[in-house]
Design a protein around this motif. Structure first.
Motif, PDB file in Angstrom:
ATOM      1  N   ILE A 221       0.696  -1.070  -0.260  1.00  0.00           N
ATOM      2  CA  ILE A 221      -0.141   0.107  -0.258  1.00  0.00           C
ATOM      3  C   ILE A 221       1.106   1.470   0.221  1.00  0.00           C
ATOM      4  O   ILE A 221      -0.077   2.570  -0.632  1.00  0.00           O
ATOM      5  CB  ILE A 221      -1.460  -0.436   1.257  1.00  0.00           C
ATOM      6  CG1 ILE A 221      -2.646   0.982   1.238  1.00  0.00           C
ATOM      7  CG2 ILE A 221      -0.321   0.204   2.897  1.00  0.00           C
ATOM      8  CD1 ILE A 221      -2.650   1.138  -0.120  1.00  0.00           C
ATOM      9  N   ARG A 222       1.952   1.893   0.436  1.00  0.00           N
ATOM     10  CA  ARG A 222       2.745   2.395   0.212  1.00  0.00           C
ATOM     11  C   ARG A 222       3.800   2.503  -0.733  1.00  0.00           C
ATOM     12  O   ARG A 222       3.702   4.301  -1.166  1.00  0.00           O
ATOM     13  CB  ARG A 222       4.289   2.137   1.483  1.00  0.00           C
ATOM     14  CG  ARG A 222       3.925   2.070   3.223  1.00  0.00           C
ATOM     15  CD  ARG A 222       4.365   2.005   4.252  1.00  0.00           C
ATOM     16  NE  ARG A 222       4.195   1.884   4.956  1.00  0.00           N
ATOM     17  CZ  ARG A 222       3.271   1.529   5.810  1.00  0.00           C
ATOM     18  NH1 ARG A 222       2.849   0.473   5.798  1.00  0.00           N
ATOM     19  NH2 ARG A 222       2.780   2.178   7.532  1.00  0.00           N
ATOM     20  N   LEU A 223       3.918   1.868  -1.720  1.00  0.00           N
ATOM     21  CA  LEU A 223       4.329   1.580  -2.902  1.00  0.00           C
ATOM     22  C   LEU A 223       2.833   2.327  -3.413  1.00  0.00           C
ATOM     23  O   LEU A 223       3.305   3.099  -4.851  1.00  0.00           O
ATOM     24  CB  LEU A 223       4.684   0.453  -3.569  1.00  0.00           C
ATOM     25  CG  LEU A 223       4.751   0.517  -4.972  1.00  0.00           C
ATOM     26  CD1 LEU A 223       5.959   1.888  -4.802  1.00  0.00           C
ATOM     27  CD2 LEU A 223       4.900  -0.778  -5.662  1.00  0.00           C
ATOM     28  N   VAL A 224       1.696   2.049  -3.434  1.00  0.00           N
ATOM     29  CA  VAL A 224       0.621   2.338  -4.034  1.00  0.00           C
ATOM     30  C   VAL A 224       0.173   4.087  -3.891  1.00  0.00           C
ATOM     31  O   VAL A 224       0.527   4.809  -5.056  1.00  0.00           O
ATOM     32  CB  VAL A 224      -0.585   1.861  -3.771  1.00  0.00           C
ATOM     33  CG1 VAL A 224      -2.122   2.609  -4.480  1.00  0.00           C
ATOM     34  CG2 VAL A 224      -0.633   0.111  -4.395  1.00  0.00           C
ATOM     35  N   LYS A 225       0.449   4.308  -2.146  1.00  0.00           N
ATOM     36  CA  LYS A 225      -0.004   5.588  -1.817  1.00  0.00           C
ATOM     37  C   LYS A 225       1.401   6.498  -2.715  1.00  0.00           C
ATOM     38  O   LYS A 225       1.610   7.821  -3.356  1.00  0.00           O
ATOM     39  CB  LYS A 225      -0.054   6.294  -0.617  1.00  0.00           C
ATOM     40  CG  LYS A 225      -1.328   5.515  -0.483  1.00  0.00           C
ATOM     41  CD  LYS A 225      -1.143   5.547   1.495  1.00  0.00           C
ATOM     42  CE  LYS A 225      -2.667   4.607   1.787  1.00  0.00           C
ATOM     43  NZ  LYS A 225      -3.665   5.626   1.066  1.00  0.00           N
ATOM     44  N   SER A 226       2.412   6.482  -2.669  1.00  0.00           N
ATOM     45  CA  SER A 226       3.766   6.991  -2.539  1.00  0.00           C
ATOM     46  C   SER A 226       4.436   7.315  -4.519  1.00  0.00           C
ATOM     47  O   SER A 226       4.272   8.070  -5.056  1.00  0.00           O
ATOM     48  CB  SER A 226       5.318   6.372  -2.890  1.00  0.00           C
ATOM     49  OG  SER A 226       4.977   5.533  -2.754  1.00  0.00           O
ATOM     50  N   ASN A 228       0.417   7.287  -6.127  1.00  0.00           N
ATOM     51  CA  ASN A 228      -0.376   7.875  -7.002  1.00  0.00           C
ATOM     52  C   ASN A 228      -1.082   7.118  -7.535  1.00  0.00           C
ATOM     53  O   ASN A 228      -1.506   7.759  -8.438  1.00  0.00           O
ATOM     54  CB  ASN A 228      -0.229   9.045  -7.626  1.00  0.00           C
ATOM     55  CG  ASN A 228       0.328  10.594  -6.772  1.00  0.00           C
ATOM     56  OD1 ASN A 228      -0.190  10.344  -5.052  1.00  0.00           O
ATOM     57  ND2 ASN A 228       0.571  11.713  -7.140  1.00  0.00           N
ATOM     58  N   ALA A 229      -1.416   6.274  -7.147  1.00  0.00           N
ATOM     59  CA  ALA A 229      -1.302   4.821  -7.636  1.00  0.00           C
ATOM     60  C   ALA A 229      -3.174   4.372  -7.685  1.00  0.00           C
ATOM     61  O   ALA A 229      -3.448   3.558  -8.263  1.00  0.00           O
ATOM     62  CB  ALA A 229      -1.077   3.862  -7.966  1.00  0.00           C
ATOM     63  N   ARG A 232      -5.511   4.268 -10.098  1.00  0.00           N
ATOM     64  CA  ARG A 232      -5.373   2.960 -11.471  1.00  0.00           C
ATOM     65  C   ARG A 232      -5.764   1.772 -10.437  1.00  0.00           C
ATOM     66  O   ARG A 232      -6.531   0.594 -10.777  1.00  0.00           O
ATOM     67  CB  ARG A 232      -4.268   2.828 -11.867  1.00  0.00           C
ATOM     68  CG  ARG A 232      -3.697   1.720 -11.996  1.00  0.00           C
ATOM     69  CD  ARG A 232      -2.065   1.751 -12.404  1.00  0.00           C
ATOM     70  NE  ARG A 232      -1.522   2.371 -13.124  1.00  0.00           N
ATOM     71  CZ  ARG A 232      -0.361   2.114 -13.718  1.00  0.00           C
ATOM     72  NH1 ARG A 232       0.748   1.096 -13.514  1.00  0.00           N
ATOM     73  NH2 ARG A 232      -0.567   3.558 -14.599  1.00  0.00           N
ATOM     74  N   GLU A 233      -5.665   1.410  -9.323  1.00  0.00           N
ATOM     75  CA  GLU A 233      -5.786   0.063  -8.255  1.00  0.00           C
ATOM     76  C   GLU A 233      -7.152   0.595  -7.871  1.00  0.00           C
ATOM     77  O   GLU A 233      -8.189  -0.983  -7.560  1.00  0.00           O
ATOM     78  CB  GLU A 233      -5.540   0.058  -7.498  1.00  0.00           C
ATOM     79  CG  GLU A 233      -3.445   0.085  -7.523  1.00  0.00           C
ATOM     80  CD  GLU A 233      -2.723  -1.000  -7.979  1.00  0.00           C
ATOM     81  OE1 GLU A 233      -3.559  -1.964  -8.840  1.00  0.00           O
ATOM     82  OE2 GLU A 233      -1.812  -1.191  -8.851  1.00  0.00           O
ATOM     83  N   TYR A 234      -8.212   1.492  -7.884  1.00  0.00           N
ATOM     84  CA  TYR A 234      -9.245   1.416  -7.815  1.00  0.00           C
ATOM     85  C   TYR A 234      -9.937   1.109  -9.281  1.00  0.00           C
ATOM     86  O   TYR A 234     -11.411   0.023  -9.651  1.00  0.00           O
ATOM     87  CB  TYR A 234     -10.068   2.999  -7.109  1.00  0.00           C
ATOM     88  CG  TYR A 234     -11.304   3.127  -7.653  1.00  0.00           C
ATOM     89  CD1 TYR A 234     -12.240   2.270  -6.732  1.00  0.00           C
ATOM     90  CD2 TYR A 234     -12.665   3.098  -8.111  1.00  0.00           C
ATOM     91  CE1 TYR A 234     -13.147   2.266  -6.583  1.00  0.00           C
ATOM     92  CE2 TYR A 234     -13.350   3.857  -9.011  1.00  0.00           C
ATOM     93  CZ  TYR A 234     -14.289   3.028  -8.073  1.00  0.00           C
ATOM     94  OH  TYR A 234     -15.667   2.886  -7.847  1.00  0.00           O
ATOM     95  N   THR A 235      -9.667   1.312  -9.744  1.00  0.00           N
ATOM     96  CA  THR A 235     -10.382   0.553 -11.203  1.00  0.00           C
ATOM     97  C   THR A 235      -9.897  -0.605 -11.435  1.00  0.00           C
ATOM     98  O   THR A 235     -10.636  -1.274 -12.062  1.00  0.00           O
ATOM     99  CB  THR A 235      -9.528   1.538 -12.367  1.00  0.00           C
ATOM    100  OG1 THR A 235      -8.976   3.020 -13.079  1.00  0.00           O
ATOM    101  CG2 THR A 235      -9.902   1.078 -13.761  1.00  0.00           C
TER     102      THR A 235
END
Length: 608
Positions: A221-226, A228-229, A232-235
């Protein structure tokens, strides 16, 4: 750290998919309790037989009904029958549920044991989320079938067979008319069952994919947030959710057909029985009590039929789940105990003409040969993707070489048991993986037997981990968080070193153990590594030559081949690419000055 992957392992042949025999075989392998199963079946039979007697009592009451004919003994008898039936039915349901829970617990136990002995190649080629889905969702489908639907299936079958037998005894002509409607329903229910199987199989696949996505995103999750993805992950997640929604709609459509169809069958049967039965009552061929009994028996046939239909729908789901579970249970596994123990580890490690290639892939290592003397330090350097980490994996027997041999002294390492061989190794990697739990738990992880406080504190002191532990309010009982996220990189590295020290390995493997640390943390970790390396055979993967200039020998690997070996000075003198590597790392730092390590390398180069 280099990324490795492995081709799919050979799969064992097994019966064709969709075969109910697979399910039966899997259940038998869990060894359910035969005595409990026998008692449960007896209770089901007793409950059903008592239920079959009740319409006959009703028939007699209707045919000879009058207030004067009612007696306390008749009322008490009916009450006792209902109580006995209730107790027998309840006991049967409990025992069958108990067996179902035991079967699924045994199945999950087998799967968990299997997961722990599957080779690394399995995890290279199967996503974690799908594996978790096999362990949770698929076994949940099997549990639902056994614990929830199996009971109604057994009692339903008995009820249908018993009711039909009694009806044939009472009036075989009416029974034949009634049974003539059932084949019509089967014409619709059989293809619907096949369709449900296809839908359920697709739903289980989609559920596994969705679980994989959740596991992947939430664990990073930290990679996702850093990055700004989130959008994309919601999609991606919404796509999975909508796929599950579509499969759910397909399943709902089939169920929407099955339920009204069963109601239609029941109403048709009721109309037939009432209409045809009324004619026979008026003609004197049938009594009113027998007609009432017929209607009651009809209910005892139709109601279980819906339960039986539900069972077969769930059974189709369970067959799809069984295929995946059997695939996992039949996968090749590691044998940890076959072979002899390592009696002497202070022997040279000899690698001769070693080659390795993933299935249907380009060779990763080609004709690699070298010798590591006991108690020495061997560094492995070279461009990324050259096969350095793969070589470590071969030494630890995660993969099997396609060519050549690895020996300890004069003995091939394959002759040692995996448990004994791997116990010789201590491994400290760039990532330094930790497990959610306390610092104490992580340092002691994998150590045989109990660890005293003195042993723990000594290992912590040698790894320079005790300095920051003393500053923590809960000391060694401090929780590190998932994957050690509550600690810094240097702290995680030192805990990994303390763990290795506590295991007291004879062979040490360091995979870029300091490459991700800042200069201050690196100094402390380097000191801890010196304590760990003391007196041990050590192999080091390093990109920064400054960490390995003092190694007893350096192996330079390019594209899977050793193109040079020797000390730092020897390679500077005779190996062009190594000299380029060294020159690149002798550049000025960001402050425009030469650091101490660079100065040492420059001096070495000038001496040459």
């Amino acid at each position: 750290m280099e990324h490795t992957s492995q081709a799919l392992p050979e799969q064992k042949e097994r019966p064709s998919t969709g075969n109910w025999r697979l399910f039966i075989r899997m259940i038998r392998q869990t060894k359910p309790s035969i005595p409990i199963l026998t008692i449960a079946i007896i209770m089901s039979v007793a409950s059903t037989l008592i239920g079959l007697v009740i319409p006959l009592f009703t028939k007699n009451l209707v045919d000879g009904f009058s207030l004067s004919s009612l007696s306390f003994s008749q009322i008490a008898g009916i009450a006792i029958i209902f109580i006995v039936q209730t107790v027998a039915s309840g006991l049967s349901i409990y025992l069958l549920n108990r067996i179902g829970q035991q079967i699924v617990a045994a199945l999950r136990d087998r799967l968990w044991r299997k997961l722990l002995v599957l080779p690394v190649t399995y995890y290279d080629n199967n996503r974690t989320g799908e594996t978790i889905s096999r362990m949770t969702n698929d076994t949940g489908v099997v549990k639902s079938l056994i614990a929830e639907h199996m009971t109604s299936f057994f009692t339903g079958i008995l009820s249908v067979i018993g009711s039909v037998a009694v009806l044939l005894y009472l009036d075989w002509k009416m029974t034949a008319v009634m049974l003539g409607v059932i084949p019509l329903a089967a014409l619709f229910l059989v293809p619907l069952g096949r369709q449900m199987f296809k839908i359920s199989k697709g739903l289980q696949d989609e559920t596994a994919s969705f679980t994989t996505l959740l596991t992947q995103v939430l664990s990073e999750i930290r990679l996702v947030k850093s990055s700004n993805a989130e959008s994309r992950e919601y999609t991606n997640g919404k796509t999975g959710i909508m796929n599950l929604f579509r499969f759910g709609l397909k399943e709902a459509k089939v169920q929407a057909i099955i339920a009204p169809l069963m109601f239609l069958v029941m109403m048709m049967l009721l109309v037939v029985i009432v209409g045809y039965g009324g004619m026979r009552v008026s003609s004197g061929a049938l009594t009113a009590g027998e007609l009432v009994a017929f209607i009651l028996y009809l209910i005892q046939i139709v109601m279980p039929m819906s339960q039986i239909t539900t069972f077969f729908t769930q059974f189709q789901k369970a067959i799809g789940a069984t295929e995946r579970i059997i695939d996992m249970l039949d996968a090749d596994e590691e044998d940890h105990h076959s072979g002899k123990s390592v009696e002497r580890s202070n022997l040279p490690i000899v690698v001769e003409h070693l080659g390795f290639a993933y299935k249907n892939g380009e060779p990763i290592l080609r004709d690699v040969s070298f010798r590591v003397e006991p108690g020495t330090v061997t560094a492995i350097v070279g461009p990324s993707g050259g096969g350095k980490t793969t070589l470590f994996s071969l030494l630890e027997r995660y993969y099997i070489p396609t060519d050549g041999t690895i020996q300890l002294g004069e003995t091939a390492i394959e002759t040692f048991s995996l448990q004994s061989w791997r116990s010789q190794f201590g491994y400290v990697s760039q990532e330094s993986p930790l497990i959610a739990g306390s610092i104490r738990y992580n340092i002691c992880y994998g150590v045989d037997g109990d660890v005293t406080d003195e042993e723990l504190e000594h290992a912590a002191a040698m790894a320079y981990v005790d300095t920051f532990i003393r500053e923590l309010p809960e000391g060694y009982d401090t929780e590190v968080g998932e994957r050690g996220i509550k600690l810094s990189g240097g702290q995680r590295q030192r805990i990994a070193i303390a763990r290795a020290l506590l295991r007291d390995p004879k062979i040490l493997m360091l995979d870029e153990a300091t490459s991700s640390l800042d200069s201050k943390s690196e100094v402390v970790v380097q000191e801890a590594l010196k304590n760990l390396m003391n007196g041990r055979t050590t192999l080091v993967i390093a990109h920064r030559l400054s960490t390995v200039v003092d190694a007893d020998q350096i192996l330079f690997i390019e594209k899977g081949t050793i193109t040079g070996s020797g000390t730092h000075q020897e390679l500077l003198a005779k190996h062009k690419l190594y000299r380029e590597f060294a020159t690149q790392q002798l550049q000025l730092n960001e402050y425009g000055t030469v650091d101490s390590i660079t100065a040492e390398l420059l001096d070495a180069s000038r001496t040459r």
